[in-house]
Scaffold this motif. Structure first.
Motif, short mmCIF file in Angstrom:
data_model
loop_
_atom_site.label_atom_id
_atom_site.label_comp_id
_atom_site.label_asym_id
_atom_site.label_seq_id
_atom_site.Cartn_x
_atom_site.Cartn_y
_atom_site.Cartn_z
N THR A 283 0.85 -1.30 -0.12
CA THR A 283 -0.05 0.12 0.12
C THR A 283 0.92 1.36 -0.11
O THR A 283 0.50 2.05 -0.61
N GLY B 247 3.33 2.13 -1.38
CA GLY B 247 4.26 2.30 -2.75
C GLY B 247 3.18 2.64 -3.79
O GLY B 247 3.32 2.91 -4.89
N GLU B 248 1.70 2.89 -3.12
CA GLU B 248 0.81 3.27 -4.38
C GLU B 248 0.71 4.71 -4.60
O GLU B 248 1.35 5.45 -3.74
N ASP B 249 0.16 5.01 -5.69
CA ASP B 249 0.13 6.45 -6.05
C ASP B 249 -0.66 7.26 -4.94
O ASP B 249 -0.32 8.40 -4.76
N PHE B 250 -1.83 7.16 -4.53
CA PHE B 250 -2.54 7.78 -3.63
C PHE B 250 -1.76 8.09 -2.49
O PHE B 250 -1.88 9.19 -1.50
N ARG C 64 1.65 8.57 -2.34
CA ARG C 64 2.61 9.65 -2.78
C ARG C 64 1.83 11.17 -3.06
O ARG C 64 2.19 12.16 -2.73
N THR C 65 0.37 10.98 -3.54
CA THR C 65 -0.12 12.00 -3.71
C THR C 65 -0.51 12.94 -2.20
O THR C 65 -0.57 14.10 -2.00
#
Length: 338
Positions: free
Chosen positions: A230, A232-235, A237-238
């Motif tokens: 989890t 490493g997910e885009d959300f 980083r956002t």
């Protein structure tokens, strides 16, 4: 959301019906396929050294000579509305929900299950709190400090917890902490919560920790794997790019997204635990459903075995229904889909 919950409730009712079919097939259909006739099957429900008259009466009452569909209807009717058993000399009424009648103890099975349920419930709830809090916390810390000494030590301990059976860790804990160092009472010292809450907790500490050690190890490994995926997910980083505090990113976004498989496993584990922690109760001589089932198997008390099986299956179905509802709170995608 309401329609989603109603659909899950309907699915739970259907699943309970399927469970009754499976349990009925195990106890009534499979023996026939194995070559046991209706007299032999009726003798198992009468008791020790049954008379021919008692066997004939039970066979007639259970409709064992009728088609299997008629027998199943009688079985479900007994669960919902109760039934009567003819022992040959007396007619015994079994109130709903009728899980059978034990002719060895001359008592209905359902009251016996209710007497032992508080013991199993106390064991399951206490151990569940420990293993969820410890397992999830250790899993999160290990994921955030991947490769560190803490991570390696936690995973080695988790591997030991998964590998060591409960009867081994339970006996070792009893030998060390109850007999060599008499810190906790020995097995068989259960006290009801209503009688003495402190003695109740003191007697259950070792069973709680022993049972939680196994499950906390599994939950730690599962949480660590979920958090590593989890985070490493885009959300994630956002969320960090928006300037959110790291604690908020981890707790509100990372852990919440990783909780879905953990809740699924917890529903199954807790439901089975409410049906009886067989090894733990037998090791610590706790008078719960698990030990009750073991004693019934040893004594060939088939109605009791059937009752414990039905109750365990019902607990698993109910816990999974609760898990389905929790999904809507944990995972926003479920609410959107609903």
């Amino acid at each position: 959301m309401i329609r989603y919950i109603l659909r899950r409730l309907a699915a739970g009712v259907v699943l309970l019906l399927v469970v009754t079919m499976v349990v009925f097939a195990i106890f009534f259909l499979v023996p026939r396929l194995a070559g046991i006739d209706s007299d032999g099957l009726a003798a198992r429900y009468v008791g020790k050294s049954p008379s021919p008259e008692a066997i004939a009466a039970v066979k007639e009452r259970l409709n064992l000579d009728e088609p299997i569909t008629v027998q199943y209807g009688e079985f479900v009717s007994g669960l919902v509305m109760g039934t009567e058993y003819d022992s040959g000399t007396d007619v015994i009424h079994c109130d709903a929900p009728c899980f059978g009648y034990s002719f060895k103890t001359n008592t209905e099975v359902w009251p016996q299950l209710l007497d032992r349920l508080p013991v199993t419930g106390s064991l399951a709830i206490g151990a569940a709190v420990i293993w969820v809090v410890a397992g999830v916390s250790i899993g999160v810390l290990s994921a955030l400090r991947r490769g560190s000494l803490l991570d390696r030590a936690a995973m080695i301990t988790a591997l030991a917890g998964v590998s060591l059976p409960i009867f081994f860790t339970g006996l070792v804990s009893l030998a060390l902490l109850s007999y060599y160092w008499p810190i906790f009472p020995p097995g068989g010292s259960y006290t009801a919560f209503t009688e003495n809450p402190l003695a109740w907790a003191h007697a259950l500490v070792l069973p709680w920790v022993t049972l939680a050690f196994l499950y906390a190890a599994m939950y730690a490994r599962l949480t660590r794997a979920g958090m590593l995926d989890t985070m490493g997910e885009d959300f994630i980083r956002t969320a960090r790019a928006k300037g959110l505090p790291e604690r908020t990113v981890v707790a509100k976004h990372g852990l919440r997204a990783a909780l879905t498989p953990i809740i699924t496993i917890f529903g199954l584990d807790f439901g089975l635990m409410l049906g009886g922690a067989v090894l733990t109760e037998s090791t610590f001589s706790l008078p719960g459903l698990g030990k009750f089932a073991v004693d019934a198997i040893r004594g060939n008390d088939l109605p009791v075995v059937l009752g414990v099986t039905m109750l365990t299956a019902a607990f698993v179905v109910i816990c999974n229904l609760i898990v389905d509802v929790l999904y809507a709170w944990v995972d926003p995608r479920v609410r959107v889909g609903a």
